[in-house]
Write a protein that holds these residues in place. Sequence first.
Motif, PDB file in Angstrom:
ATOM      1  N   MET A  24       0.836  -1.198   0.000  1.00 42.16           N
ATOM      2  CA  MET A  24       0.000   0.000   0.000  1.00 42.16           C
ATOM      3  C   MET A  24       0.875   1.253   0.000  1.00 42.16           C
ATOM      4  N   ARG A  25       2.127   1.140  -0.499  1.00 37.62           N
ATOM      5  CA  ARG A  25       3.073   2.259  -0.458  1.00 37.62           C
ATOM      6  C   ARG A  25       3.288   2.948  -1.796  1.00 37.62           C
ATOM      7  N   CYS A  26       2.718   2.389  -2.883  1.00 37.36           N
ATOM      8  CA  CYS A  26       2.838   3.003  -4.195  1.00 37.36           C
ATOM      9  C   CYS A  26       1.821   2.340  -5.126  1.00 37.36           C
ATOM     10  N   ALA A  27       1.629   2.936  -6.296  1.00 40.62           N
ATOM     11  CA  ALA A  27       0.645   2.424  -7.259  1.00 40.62           C
ATOM     12  C   ALA A  27       1.341   1.612  -8.343  1.00 40.62           C
ATOM     13  N   LEU A  28       0.802   0.437  -8.618  1.00 41.84           N
ATOM     14  CA  LEU A  28       1.349  -0.423  -9.663  1.00 41.84           C
ATOM     15  C   LEU A  28       0.723  -0.161 -11.026  1.00 41.84           C
ATOM     16  N   LEU A  29      -0.334   0.660 -11.067  1.00 39.99           N
ATOM     17  CA  LEU A  29      -0.997   0.992 -12.325  1.00 39.99           C
ATOM     18  C   LEU A  29      -1.475   2.430 -12.266  1.00 39.99           C
ATOM     19  N   GLY A  30      -1.213   3.158 -13.360  1.00 41.23           N
ATOM     20  CA  GLY A  30      -1.711   4.516 -13.510  1.00 41.23           C
ATOM     21  C   GLY A  30      -2.331   4.685 -14.876  1.00 41.23           C
ATOM     22  N   ASP A  31      -2.660   5.924 -15.210  1.00 35.52           N
ATOM     23  CA  ASP A  31      -3.396   6.184 -16.443  1.00 35.52           C
ATOM     24  C   ASP A  31      -2.632   5.813 -17.703  1.00 35.52           C
ATOM     25  N   GLN A  32      -1.328   6.018 -17.754  1.00 35.01           N
ATOM     26  CA  GLN A  32      -0.574   5.747 -18.975  1.00 35.01           C
ATOM     27  C   GLN A  32      -0.481   4.251 -19.276  1.00 35.01           C
ATOM     28  N   ILE A  33      -0.139   3.449 -18.279  1.00 32.46           N
ATOM     29  CA  ILE A  33      -0.054   2.004 -18.495  1.00 32.46           C
ATOM     30  C   ILE A  33      -1.441   1.438 -18.775  1.00 32.46           C
ATOM     31  N   ALA A  34      -2.447   1.918 -18.055  1.00 33.67           N
ATOM     32  CA  ALA A  34      -3.815   1.440 -18.277  1.00 33.67           C
ATOM     33  C   ALA A  34      -4.296   1.796 -19.680  1.00 33.67           C
ATOM     34  N   ALA A  35      -3.985   2.997 -20.153  1.00 32.24           N
ATOM     35  CA  ALA A  35      -4.382   3.396 -21.514  1.00 32.24           C
ATOM     36  C   ALA A  35      -3.712   2.491 -22.546  1.00 32.24           C
ATOM     37  N   ALA A  36      -2.451   2.138 -22.320  1.00 31.02           N
ATOM     38  CA  ALA A  36      -1.760   1.214 -23.227  1.00 31.02           C
ATOM     39  C   ALA A  36      -2.430  -0.149 -23.208  1.00 31.02           C
ATOM     40  N   ALA A  37      -2.798  -0.629 -22.025  1.00 30.98           N
ATOM     41  CA  ALA A  37      -3.459  -1.936 -21.919  1.00 30.98           C
ATOM     42  C   ALA A  37      -4.794  -1.926 -22.667  1.00 30.98           C
ATOM     43  N   ALA A  38      -5.566  -0.868 -22.502  1.00 32.67           N
ATOM     44  CA  ALA A  38      -6.853  -0.770 -23.194  1.00 32.67           C
ATOM     45  C   ALA A  38      -6.644  -0.723 -24.704  1.00 32.67           C
ATOM     46  N   ALA A  39      -5.684   0.070 -25.153  1.00 33.03           N
ATOM     47  CA  ALA A  39      -5.418   0.210 -26.587  1.00 33.03           C
ATOM     48  C   ALA A  39      -4.916  -1.095 -27.203  1.00 33.03           C
ATOM     49  N   ASN A  40      -4.261  -1.927 -26.398  1.00 34.92           N
ATOM     50  CA  ASN A  40      -3.690  -3.174 -26.901  1.00 34.92           C
ATOM     51  C   ASN A  40      -4.588  -4.390 -26.675  1.00 34.92           C
ATOM     52  N   GLY A  41      -5.832  -4.161 -26.272  1.00 31.77           N
ATOM     53  CA  GLY A  41      -6.800  -5.249 -26.229  1.00 31.77           C
ATOM     54  C   GLY A  41      -6.816  -6.112 -24.989  1.00 31.77           C
ATOM     55  N   TRP A  42      -6.252  -5.643 -23.872  1.00 32.12           N
ATOM     56  CA  TRP A  42      -6.363  -6.385 -22.620  1.00 32.12           C
ATOM     57  C   TRP A  42      -7.768  -6.167 -22.070  1.00 32.12           C
ATOM     58  N   ALA A  43      -8.365  -7.193 -21.483  1.00 36.72           N
ATOM     59  CA  ALA A  43      -9.703  -7.066 -20.911  1.00 36.72           C
ATOM     60  C   ALA A  43      -9.667  -6.322 -19.588  1.00 36.72           C
ATOM     61  N   GLY A  44      -8.604  -6.537 -18.807  1.00 40.04           N
ATOM     62  CA  GLY A  44      -8.537  -5.874 -17.515  1.00 40.04           C
ATOM     63  C   GLY A  44      -7.335  -6.303 -16.714  1.00 40.04           C
ATOM     64  N   LEU A  45      -7.256  -5.740 -15.505  1.00 37.35           N
ATOM     65  CA  LEU A  45      -6.184  -6.054 -14.573  1.00 37.35           C
ATOM     66  C   LEU A  45      -6.767  -6.255 -13.188  1.00 37.35           C
ATOM     67  N   LEU A  46      -6.265  -7.248 -12.485  1.00 34.50           N
ATOM     68  CA  LEU A  46      -6.563  -7.467 -11.077  1.00 34.50           C
ATOM     69  C   LEU A  46      -5.250  -7.254 -10.348  1.00 34.50           C
ATOM     70  N   ILE A  47      -5.233  -6.333  -9.383  1.00 27.12           N
ATOM     71  CA  ILE A  47      -3.974  -5.923  -8.777  1.00 27.12           C
ATOM     72  C   ILE A  47      -4.012  -6.105  -7.266  1.00 27.12           C
ATOM     73  N   ASN A  48      -3.103  -6.922  -6.770  1.00 28.12           N
ATOM     74  CA  ASN A  48      -2.901  -7.091  -5.339  1.00 28.12           C
ATOM     75  C   ASN A  48      -1.958  -5.978  -4.894  1.00 28.12           C
TER      76      ASN A  48
END
Length: 163
Positions: free
Chosen positions: A71-95
């Motif tokens: 809980m000390r930093c973020a593993l996903l932000g807008d830029q990586i998420a936008a790339a994932a969406a643009a490249n056809g990933w359905a989603g991410l589950l993040i622990n």
Amino acid sequence: MTPAFTTPDLCDAHPDRIEVAEPLFRSYGGRSAFAGRIVTVACFEDNSKVKELAAQPGDGQVIVVDGGGSMRCALLGDQIAAAAAANGWAGLLINGCVRDVDALGRLALGVQALGTHPRKTDKRGLGDVDVPVRFAGLRFVPGLWLYADLNGVIVADGDLLSA
């Protein structure tokens, strides 16, 4: 868009084929329901491998990120998420955590995580891809299927929607 499934319906229809994750996650993406074959990343406070995967064709798969529950930093932000969406990933589950939640909510991408944190990770190139990971009471194995919606997260031995 109305999801083609709900996790309660899948649990009822396939009780012997599914496992249910502990209810730890909140939805942050623009898609509240998402499903796909699992690809895993094991990393701790370094999202280098998540960024690499998001830049590759996702083919409707789901990236499961075991960030050790940090809980000390973020593993996903807008830029990586936008790339994932643009490249056809359905989603991410993040622990772990995400950031830029307003932007995440506008993307055609499912995102569930433990919480939010404004700090980004260090990029040291650390992490392992396509290894079994364990959190939320489940073992997430590459090649199994994940289904997530506002009711919860389940893992199944195969595609339950075309069965």
